[in-house]
Each structure stands twice: as C-alpha cells, then as structure tokens.
Scaffold this motif. Structure first.
Motif, PDB file in Angstrom:
ATOM      1  N   ASN A 181       3.893 -24.270  -0.580  1.00  0.00           N
ATOM      2  CA  ASN A 181       4.711 -23.409   0.274  1.00  0.00           C
ATOM      3  C   ASN A 181       4.258 -23.444   1.721  1.00  0.00           C
ATOM      4  OD1 ASN A 181       6.258 -22.520  -1.891  1.00  0.00           O
ATOM      5  ND2 ASN A 181       4.988 -20.722  -2.265  1.00  0.00           N
ATOM      6  N   ARG A 214      12.848 -24.076   3.148  1.00  0.00           N
ATOM      7  CA  ARG A 214      12.664 -24.663   4.475  1.00  0.00           C
ATOM      8  C   ARG A 214      12.602 -26.185   4.421  1.00  0.00           C
ATOM      9  NH1 ARG A 214       7.284 -22.002   6.355  1.00  0.00           N
ATOM     10  NH2 ARG A 214       6.866 -22.291   4.126  1.00  0.00           N
ATOM     11  N   THR A 250      10.027 -17.579   5.417  1.00  0.00           N
ATOM     12  CA  THR A 250      11.313 -18.011   4.879  1.00  0.00           C
ATOM     13  C   THR A 250      12.354 -18.275   5.965  1.00  0.00           C
ATOM     14  OG1 THR A 250      12.002 -15.708   4.587  1.00  0.00           O
ATOM     15  CG2 THR A 250      10.927 -16.778   2.720  1.00  0.00           C
ATOM     16  N   VAL A 269      11.263 -19.485  -2.703  1.00  0.00           N
ATOM     17  CA  VAL A 269      12.024 -19.148  -1.498  1.00  0.00           C
ATOM     18  C   VAL A 269      11.469 -19.865  -0.271  1.00  0.00           C
ATOM     19  CG1 VAL A 269      12.827 -17.292   0.009  1.00  0.00           C
ATOM     20  CG2 VAL A 269      12.745 -16.932  -2.468  1.00  0.00           C
ATOM     21  N   PRO A 270      10.154 -19.868  -0.023  1.00  0.00           N
ATOM     22  CA  PRO A 270       9.655 -20.600   1.153  1.00  0.00           C
ATOM     23  C   PRO A 270      10.012 -22.076   1.152  1.00  0.00           C
ATOM     24  CG  PRO A 270       7.970 -19.113   0.334  1.00  0.00           C
ATOM     25  CD  PRO A 270       9.078 -19.108  -0.690  1.00  0.00           C
TER      26      PRO A 270
END
Length: 550
Positions: free
Chosen positions: A328, A360, A457, A356-357
């Motif tokens: 991450n 990117r 995020t 979620v991260p």
C-alpha cells in the motif's frame, strides 16, 4: 435491485416498425465480428505502450479471481463481484492438471465456460496458464507427470533432494507443456478469433525456483560448467568467457536460473504464438520490500528487475514482463514497478492487492503509459470497501480511456497521489502547474502536505488535451491550476465542465462549475468520482487596456 417496469404508451404500427428496425440495428452492431486486422496487439515505444483491441486503444481495468475459483461452483460469485467492480477485463486461470488430466487428452470445458461468462458479462478475458510454474513451484503440473519423476525430473537442491517444482532441464516436461499450451492457443483461435474475447495470455505464473538458487539435477550441473552462451554474455555486458561460475562469480547461480527458466518459457510461448499470436506475458514475483535471498525470499531466476536483461534476451516470444505488487506504500510500489518501464517493456500491473489505497496504482499506471492494472482475489468476502472504491474508479475511467491513453502516449498525463505527511504533489504542463491537495477544507488555502494520519486514498489524473484544455478525474483531492506566468497578463481558469465522453469520443456536459465550486480549487469529495474538462485562459500583457474617463 429489481426495478419496476414503467407504464409505456401503446405503440402504433409505424412506431413498432421503427422500434424493430432500431433493435435490428443494435443486434447487427452487438454481433460484430472482429477481423484479422483487429487482432489484439501491443503498440508503443520509449516506455509508453498501450493495447489495441478491435483496432481501438484499450487500458486493462482487471479483476483476477482466486486461484481455485475457475470452477462452475464458484464462478457465479466471482462474476457478481466483477460486475460490482465495473471492470472491462477479468483474469482467470487455466489449470494444466485439469486441462490435460491424462496424456494428450485435453479438456476445454473450463476455458469455454470462462469465454462464455466473459461474453455474457460484456468483458474481455485474460487467461493465466498455470503450467510448469505457479508461484515458483509445480502446484498445477498434472498428477501423471508428478508421479513419474524418472521421465519428468523434479527440481533438486544442492543436496540433490527433490523439491516441489520441476527441473527447467526436463525435456519431456517441456515437450508436454509446449503441446498443452499449443492446444490451448489452437482452441482459442478456433473458438474466439472472430470475437477476441481473450485479449492476452499469461504464460506460467511467477516462475522461478524456490528451495534452491539453481537446479542441481545431473543435467543442470553439467550445463552449469559449460561456457555461457554468447547471447547471455551480450545481454549482461560481459566480455569475459568461460563457464557460469567463471563469468558471474557469486551471481552465477541466479543468472543461470534466469537463463534456464526464461529459455524454457520462451519455447512454451513460441509453441502457442505459432498457432495464435495473441500478446503473451510473464508475471514477476518482485525482488523488493527488503527481500534479499533468491530461492528463499522470492523465486530464483524469475523475471526480477536484476534479471530483466537476461529474460529479454531469452524470451522474445513474451511481449511483456508484468509486475505483481502487494504493497500500500507508494515508495515501495515505485521501487518494485518502475524498473519494468523500459524501451522494450510495457508497464503492466498484472496483480495487486484488493485494498482501498491500491486504487491509486491504476492512476499511476495510466499516467505512465502502461497497459493496465489488476487486483487479485476479488472474490474474497472481506473486501467490500475496496470493491466499492475500485468500482467507482473503473466506472469513472472506462469512458475516458481513449482520451487518456492517447494523451499518455505523448507524456501528457500526470497522476497526483496522496502520500501520508508528504508535500502536495504537483505537475508542470507548459506554463501551468497543477497541484493536488489532500485534507483541504473549503474556504482555507491548500495544506502544504497531506495529513500525517491520512488514509492515503486521494488520487487524481490530469491530462493535457491541448494548449488550453485539460481533463481532470479523481476522488479525495482538491485540484488547483496555478499559472507560471507572472508577466502582468491574464492567466486563469475560465471554464470548468463536469461530464464524460460517449462511445464516439464526444464530451457531454452534466453541469458547469463556478463560484463556490471553484473559488478554492476544484474539490473531488471522498468516495465519489468526478471527471472535469478545464479550460484555461492565457492573454499576454500587451492586450489593449481601456480606462473610463470621468
């Protein structure tokens, strides 16, 4: 959610005829068959590449199922998750052990189910050939091969003990893998050449050797003490001649493994390309994040960054070396992935974690001219927040792909990504600097850096379309355009349109932003995704000035 059918007015005969004609037209379009000229292919140069599918730019927004999910009992759950992710591509394994349950008898049923499922869900398919190697081992080799080590030799360590893996010098193993892969590619040509549902195929999976730095079978030991091939010397810049140990010293075993594994896989790939030349790739278990010891921390001889020159020299049938990154952290991600952006290799995030991260990383790959990004294990039941985040992004990016891919090929796209406690990222496009701020509050200036307790995020893409127009897309960020001209002229953002592109590439405006929506920059709230078309104005200071006469 079930939607109720609205009450429709009854149709008169002319209207029925019109509707029938439109329906027929839609069916003609939807049943279009690809031609040979539409064959999926890799296009690009100088480290910026993209796929063309059906003759159009394509960026892979992919979801990969768990290793054991390509069965009728588990596929429905995967397809449901893939739909929520709004992907345009799915990755699914083909298991050698079930594909060839007995010698020379091939079972195509799973392949057909995957193709049918992809078509039914209107997505493309990347097949993953789990053959001789899976995660540096021989997990998916057929039982009839595993049970006969005399004919199909196992990998051996320095004590000549057999390991969970096949020797890269097993000629009969190679012959069987080549034949099976050729059968798979022949089936794809016969059943999918007119549709190109399958756009790429991965050859093996994270190949290399675990449990030893090199193979120590009798054949491997003999070859290790023969002269290093000239093409390997050229690829590694070596002027010295001799056996592997003489030339490479302490690195000899790892380089020997890279040569033997890549040479083996190239022969498998060549057998498949000869019958159906789809783009083929190999994915790498990365040598990063403090991993040090080949054969222990990561597979020895895999396509790690320090073995890329050997791999590229030995596997011309492989179009791309992909990267499997599970972190991450942006710095770690770049350390693992950036070495693979080369003049001879397309950036391709072949696997990443479903977090979620990690959303990117799709933005990063898009900006650097990569061919796509994938998340692995999406059918795990514990990833609802990540599925929502990736699904929002994919839904946002899909209609923007042709525009973004074209701009990225000309170095006109930047990814502005949140890093905890790091300065707000910027990118310069000519006379304009674009800045992304994270943790910003309306009515207050941009913070100098992202929050030290932020979730990492926030993400945005900025593409320069022409001298005065930009495309901006993202979430969890505030974007500001700052002129670098301080000459007394007029340099400002004059129009901000929220919208998207249609299938013909035409921009459609949803609304125009102004006032509170632009006074402190353009705010992209968290857990929502927005696309904006921004117009800037540059007027030199020599423009006529008028003053009122009292």
């Amino acid at each position: 959610m079930r939607r109720t059918q609205p009450n429709l007015p009854s149709l008169r005969p002319p209207q029925l005829l019109l509707r029938a004609a439109l329906t027929a037209l839609v069916l003609v379009v939807s049943t279009h068959r690809a031609t040979a000229d539409d064959m999926p292919r890799l296009v690009g140069k100088d480290g910026h590449f993209h796929l063309e599918v059906d003759g159009k730019p394509f960026f892979v927004l992919a979801a990969q199922m768990h290793n054991s999910s390509a069965f009728p009992s588990t596929l429905p759950a995967f397809w449901d998750t893939a739909a929520r992710l709004h992907v345009n591509t799915v990755q699914a394994p083909v298991y050698w052990e079930t594909f060839e349950p007995s010698p020379d008898h091939y079972d195509f049923s799973t392949v057909d189910q995957l193709i049918d499922g992809a078509r039914a869900h209107h997505v493309r398919l990347i097949l993953l050939w789990f053959g001789t190697w899976k995660n540096g081992a021989g997990h998916y080799v057929p039982l009839w091969i595993k049970r006969n080590p005399q004919t199909y030799p196992r990998l051996e360590n320095a004590d000549h003990l057999p390991l969970d893996g096949m020797s890269p010098f097993g000629e009969q193993t190679l012959a069987c893998d080549k034949a099976a892969f050729k059968a798979l590619m022949t089936h794809l040509r016969e059943h999918d050449a007119d549709r190109h549902t399958v756009i790429m195929v991965q050859v093996e999976n994270e190949p290399g050797l675990l449990g030893t730095v090199r193979d120590h079978t009798v054949t491997a030991d003999r070859v290790f003490y023969t002269p290093v091939p000239t093409d390997v010397l050229n690829a590694t810049g070596q002027l010295r001649h001799g056996n592997w140990s003489d030339v490479f010293g302490s690195q000899a075993a790892e380089i020997f493994s890279a040569w033997s594994v890549s040479h083996y896989i190239n022969q498998v790939a060549e057998a498949g390309r000869a019958v159906y030349p789809l783009p083929l790739y190999v994915n790498a278990w990365l040598h990063y994040r403090g991993l040090k010891d080949p054969g222990t921390d990561f597979p020895s001889g895999g396509a790690t960054y320090n073995m890329l020159n050997v791999w590229k020299s030995q596997s011309p049938a492989i179009s791309i070396i992909g990267t499997d990154s599970y972190t991450n952290n942006l710095e770690q991600f770049h350390a693992g992935v950036l070495p693979y952006q080369r003049e001879d290799n397309a950036p391709w995030l072949s696997e990443s974690g479903i977090t979620v991260p990690n959303a990117r990383w799709t933005y990063d790959l898009m900006a650097r001219g990569g061919i796509g990004a994938s998340v692995f294990g999406v059918d795990d039941p514990d990833h609802e927040e990540a599925i929502s985040a990736h699904g929002l992004d994919n839904n946002l990016l899909a209609p923007l792909i042709p525009t973004l891919v074209t701009a990225a090929s000309n170095d006109n796209v930047a990814a502005l990504l949140e890093e905890r406690g790091r300065p707000s990222p910027t990118h310069i496009f000519g006379s304009w600097m674009v800045r992304a701020a994270f943790g910003a509050s309306w009515g207050l200036p941009d913070p100098a850096e992202a929050p030290s307790d932020g979730k990492e995020t926030g993400r945005a893409l900025v593409a320069r379309l022409d001298a005065t127009h930009f495309l901006v897309a993202g979430t969890g960020a505030r974007i500001n355009f700052l002129s670098r001209n301080h000459d007394g002229g007029i340099h400002e953002v004059v129009r901000v349109e929220e919208g998207t592109y249609d299938a013909q590439g035409k921009w459609h405006v949803v609304r125009i932003w102004n006032g509170d929506e632009t006074d402190y920059g353009m705010n992209f709230p968290e857990k929502t995704t927005i696309a904006l078309r921004v117009e800037v104005l540059d007027i030199a200071p020599s423009f006529p000035r008028h003053t009122m006469i009292p």
